[in-house]
Design an enzyme around this catalytic site. Structure first.
Site, PDB file in Angstrom:
ATOM      1  N   CYS A  66      -0.645   6.461   6.900  1.00 51.32           N
ATOM      2  CA  CYS A  66      -2.165   5.896   7.408  1.00 51.32           C
ATOM      3  C   CYS A  66      -1.673   5.237   9.061  1.00 51.32           C
ATOM      4  CB  CYS A  66      -2.306   4.894   6.386  1.00 51.32           C
ATOM      5  SG  CYS A  66      -3.552   4.491   7.416  1.00 51.32           S
ATOM      6  N   ASP A  99     -27.021  -9.571  26.611  1.00 52.78           N
ATOM      7  CA  ASP A  99     -26.224  -8.842  26.567  1.00 52.78           C
ATOM      8  C   ASP A  99     -27.165  -6.852  26.745  1.00 52.78           C
ATOM      9  OD1 ASP A  99     -23.691  -8.319  23.545  1.00 52.78           O
ATOM     10  OD2 ASP A  99     -25.133  -6.239  24.631  1.00 52.78           O
ATOM     11  N   CYS A 146       0.790  -1.260  -0.018  1.00 49.75           N
ATOM     12  CA  CYS A 146       0.108   0.212   0.165  1.00 49.75           C
ATOM     13  C   CYS A 146       0.338   1.182   0.291  1.00 49.75           C
ATOM     14  CB  CYS A 146      -1.079   0.097   1.405  1.00 49.75           C
ATOM     15  SG  CYS A 146      -2.023   1.450   1.780  1.00 49.75           S
ATOM     16  N   CYS A 202     -10.751 -10.247  21.642  1.00 47.78           N
ATOM     17  CA  CYS A 202      -9.672  -9.795  20.642  1.00 47.78           C
ATOM     18  C   CYS A 202      -8.505  -8.977  21.409  1.00 47.78           C
ATOM     19  CB  CYS A 202     -10.780  -8.979  19.945  1.00 47.78           C
ATOM     20  SG  CYS A 202     -11.750  -7.303  21.117  1.00 47.78           S
ATOM     21  N   ASP A 255     -18.152 -13.916  24.528  1.00 48.97           N
ATOM     22  CA  ASP A 255     -17.122 -12.972  23.651  1.00 48.97           C
ATOM     23  C   ASP A 255     -17.301 -11.573  24.618  1.00 48.97           C
ATOM     24  OD1 ASP A 255     -15.542 -12.070  21.292  1.00 48.97           O
ATOM     25  OD2 ASP A 255     -16.749 -12.552  20.277  1.00 48.97           O
TER      26      ASP A 255
END
EC number: 2.1.1.-
Length: 408
Positions: free
Chosen positions: A71, A291, A65, A365, A339
């Site tokens: 960036c 949730d 890129c 994550c 999660d």
């Protein structure tokens, strides 16, 4: 050393940090430097700016890129695939090691696929794009090679929306999601807009064929319901709803979760969002989803009611950070999948540790908070059978993982 004074130093890079920076003794963090390299850097405190490569690494490759190093979206386009995969898997290995956990870590699963289907573009002073690395300045983009083509086509719409809202004098974020039925855009930061502006925004949505346009969750116009698919179930998520970054990650994570729940008949899906796992797994299991996000739970519930061939699915609004499910409430389930956001699920993990579940599958994550929560489960009598890292955030320091726990 005065952190505001730069000094030219020759540095030997020893390892790659969790953000993708090369790390020299000190430590000194040098973005875009690789392990084994000797570099010339301008150093101020712990930060170094790469000036020249004295001895490049054999693992260094040409970035694809033209915006790379300018960036801030990508950190490691310059690292060969085998070395990159080893580094990404190593992030998970190191997080577990730091928490004193021994568990098999599988090879990295590549889930980039066609690219990211979701991106947040920043709009500042007439510019639309991503932020520079460690800066609020904007790198204007005509296209981004890690996004799905549909999102790249949405850049023109994003620029038109920024131009229309520029008079507000506010920094904007444009959350774009590529769905089966078209682009979904949620504008963040504009505040309340008057009826005239809503009409202008609606005209732009028609001009650029957006499926839906919203202003911080408030729907301005919905020309078609945005649709994503979890397993075989179609869902219309609320504006700006959390989704896995790539469609391929949905499939890969769901397969890993399903494998970890083998034999389960009734499960709880904690931090379910709008149904990534709950709806995909309901073809074979009774699922109760929880949730704190009411619009997400509503979307999940609507999708489950419309779908054919599912086992019973229920969806409950509950803040699991402040009101985690207690061990007594977990008794009806023989397995749980959780999660949580990046902060992890410490309060809920403590309750899970006290429950007598056959299987628990954790999706995360953030390897560090996963390791903290995993340690609680292990102390409560569970065994971490395996951990699988999944790469849906290619070229960045972010890594997803799935950990499978069994009762000893």
């Amino acid at each position: 050393m005065n952190q505001h004074v730069e000094t030219s130093l020759e540095l030997k890079i020893e390892r790659l940090g969790h953000r993708g920076d090369g790390i020299a003794p000190g430590p000194v963090f040098v973005p875009y430097a690789l392990p084994g390299e000797t570099v010339l850097a301008e150093v101020a405190g712990e930060r170094g700016r790469l000036v020249a490569l004295q001895e490049p690494s054999p693992d260094r490759i040409e970035p694809f890129c033209p915006h790379f190093t300018h960036c801030g979206g990508c950190a490691v386009q310059h690292l060969s695939v085998p070395a990159y995969q080893a580094w990404k898997r190593g992030l998970v290995v190191e997080a577990l090691k730091q928490a004193g956990i021994e568990a098999p870590v599988e090879p990295l699963v590549d889930a980039h696929g066609r690219g990211r289907r979701r991106a947040t573009l920043h709009a500042r002073k007439g510019k639309v794009g991503f932020a520079e690395a460690r800066s609020h300045a904007i790198v204007e983009l005509d296209a981004c090679p890690i996004l799905v083509p549909e999102l790249n086509r949405g850049l023109e719409a994003a620029r038109a929306l920024e131009k229309q809202l520029r008079g507000l004098g506010k920094p904007l974020d444009l959350v774009l999601t590529a769905t089966i039925t078209g682009l979904d855009c949620d504008i963040r930061g504009a505040g309340r807009v008057d009826d005239k502006m809503r009409l202008r925004l609606s005209d732009l949505a028609r001009q650029f064929d957006l499926a839906r346009l919203s202003n911080h969750g408030d729907v301005v116009i919905e020309r078609r319901a945005p649709v994503v698919r979890f397993g075989t179930v179609e869902v219309s998520p609320p504006p700006g709803a959390f989704l896995q970054a790539t469609a391929e990650a949905d499939a890969a994570l769901t397969a890993l979760v399903r494998g970890g729940l083998a034999g389960a008949k009734r499960i709880a899906d904690l931090f379910s969002g709008c149904g990534t796992f709950a709806l995909a797994l309901a073809d074979a299991m009774h699922v109760q989803a929880f949730d704190s996000d009411k619009p997400a739970i509503s979307a999940l519930d609507r999708a489950a009611r419309r779908a054919q061939g599912l086992k019973p699915v229920s969806a409950t609004v509950r803040d699991l950070f402040h009101r985690p499910l207690l061990a007594e409430e977990l008794k009806p389930f023989d397995a749980v999948v959780f999660d949580p956001p990046r902060a992890g699920a410490e309060a809920q993990a403590k309750r899970l540790a006290a429950a007598k579940l056959r299987h628990i599958v954790g999706v995360s994550c953030n390897p560090t908070t996963f390791a903290r929560d995993a340690a609680l489960l292990i102390a409560g009598g569970y065994r971490l059978v395996r951990v699988t890292p999944v790469d849906q955030f290619r070229h960045s320091g972010h890594v997803e993982l799935v950990g499978v726990f069994e009762r000893r």
